[in-house]
Design an enzyme around this catalytic site. Structure first.
Site, PDB file in Angstrom:
ATOM      1  CD  GLU A 120     -16.561   8.580 -34.350  1.00  0.00           C
ATOM      2  OE1 GLU A 120     -16.504   9.302 -35.361  1.00  0.00           O
ATOM      3  OE2 GLU A 120     -16.209   8.959 -33.231  1.00  0.00           O
ATOM      4  CB  THR A 170     -18.884  10.357 -25.849  1.00  0.00           C
ATOM      5  OG1 THR A 170     -17.631   9.706 -26.022  1.00  0.00           O
ATOM      6  CG2 THR A 170     -19.007  11.464 -26.881  1.00  0.00           C
TER       7      THR A 170
HETATM    8  N1  HSE Z   1     -16.076  16.418 -30.987  1.00  0.00           N
HETATM    9  C1  HSE Z   1     -16.564  15.305 -30.234  1.00  0.00           C
HETATM   10  C2  HSE Z   1     -16.765  15.728 -28.793  1.00  0.00           C
HETATM   11  C3  HSE Z   1     -15.533  14.194 -30.299  1.00  0.00           C
HETATM   12  O1  HSE Z   1     -15.908  16.419 -28.276  1.00  0.00           O
HETATM   13  O2  HSE Z   1     -17.772  15.376 -28.196  1.00  0.00           O
HETATM   14  C4  HSE Z   1     -16.000  12.941 -29.621  1.00  0.00           C
HETATM   15  O3  HSE Z   1     -16.936  12.261 -30.425  1.00  0.00           O
END
Ligand code: HSE
Length: 294
Positions: A120, A170
């Protein structure tokens, strides 16, 4: 040939940033693997045109390499990329289980967590286990890293996730996370996280919903999702016990009183619609990890 169903997941759940995760009954990816001399990848389904088929650039190619298990891999995407629903984690976890089965490699589901997380990372840039852990184990997971390992409980609470047609990368979502937090906010977060964990072990949607509150990460990320506050209020008025950003967004997740998913889903769609934002709501539950179909 082996085919698996790999679930969408929702990470963070508000108070458990980079730690908590749940598997969702739907949507799902379907992954089929066949033995081959060299890995080749074919991607179909939702958002497939955004996913590279080059094994060097695809999360699943990295998993095949890490397991030394070359195969022809077909991914039928049901989990849209960049949705906040663990799209790349679903493919990585699904491929890890399918290849483990195809070549009888003997890894446990827990053994596969760091392997799928590295896969990932090829896409997301950083290895987080909060999506791949629930994708592999199912239920609710606490990603404890090397020192604590993964804690897991099977539960089945009613959930609605609403995916708006908004683009949130992200990277952007991580850039807005504050680098530091006030001690009072940290105490509030711990209080809610602990309550959420108790709720998961008691299968209690009220404790889980209340426990999702977080004063640090979620407010910063909610600003990236137009209409988040309106949607959150509408969901709670319709029967949600708690609402927060799913993973890095833009999906919004609501835990629900039993039997209220339809009302909550309608209210969320209508609230996004009032902001002129198209969206799709999934009425779902906390569900199983990757399942081998044949
Ligand atoms: N925990 C991670 C975030 C999940 O919130 O950025 C997404 O990769």
């Amino acid at each position: 040939m082996v085919t698996v169903r790999a679930p969408a997941t929702s990470a963070n759940l508000g108070s458990g940033f980079d730690v908590f995760g749940i598997a969702l009954d739907r949507p799902n990816d379907y992954i089929t693997v066949e033995p081959a001399e060299q890995t080749t990848i074919e991607v179909t389904g939702v958002g497939s045109r955004y996913i590279p088929e080059d094994p060097e650039k695809n999360t699943v190619g990295a998993v095949a390499k890490a397991l030394d298990a070359p195969a022809h891999i077909h991914i039928d995407k049901g989990v849209r990329p960049a949705s906040g629903l663990g799209s790349s984690a679903a493919s990585a976890a699904g491929a890890a289980v399918a290849l483990n089965e195809l070549y009888d490699l003997g890894y446990s589901r827990s053994d596969l967590i760091p392997i799928a997380a590295e896969g990932e990372a090829l896409v997301s840039g950083e290895a987080h286990e909060d999506n791949v852990a629930p994708a592999l184990l199912g239920g609710f997971t606490i990603a404890g890293g090397d020192d604590l390992g993964t804690t897991h409980v099977n539960t089945s609470l009613p959930i609605v996730v609403c995916l708006p047609e908004i683009v949130v990368s992200t990277k952007d979502a991580r850039n807005v996370v504050p680098e530091t937090a006030e001690l009072t906010d940290t105490v509030t977060t711990i209080r809610h996280a602990a309550t959420l964990v108790a709720g998961m072990f008691q299968n209690d949607p009220i404790l889980v919903g209340k426990g999702m509150h977080d004063p640090v990460v979620t407010p910063a990320r909610a600003d990236l999702i137009d209409g988040f506050d309106v949607v959150s209020v509408a969901a709670q008025e319709a029967g949600a016990t708690g609402v927060t950003v799913s993973g890095a967004g833009p999906s919004v997740i609501a835990t629900c009183y039993p039997g209220r998913q339809r009302d909550v889903a309608s209210a969320m769609v209508e609230a996004f619609d009032q902001q002129s934002i198209d969206c799709r709501a999934y009425q779902t539950r906390i569900g199983h990890g990757v399942e081998v179909l044949d």
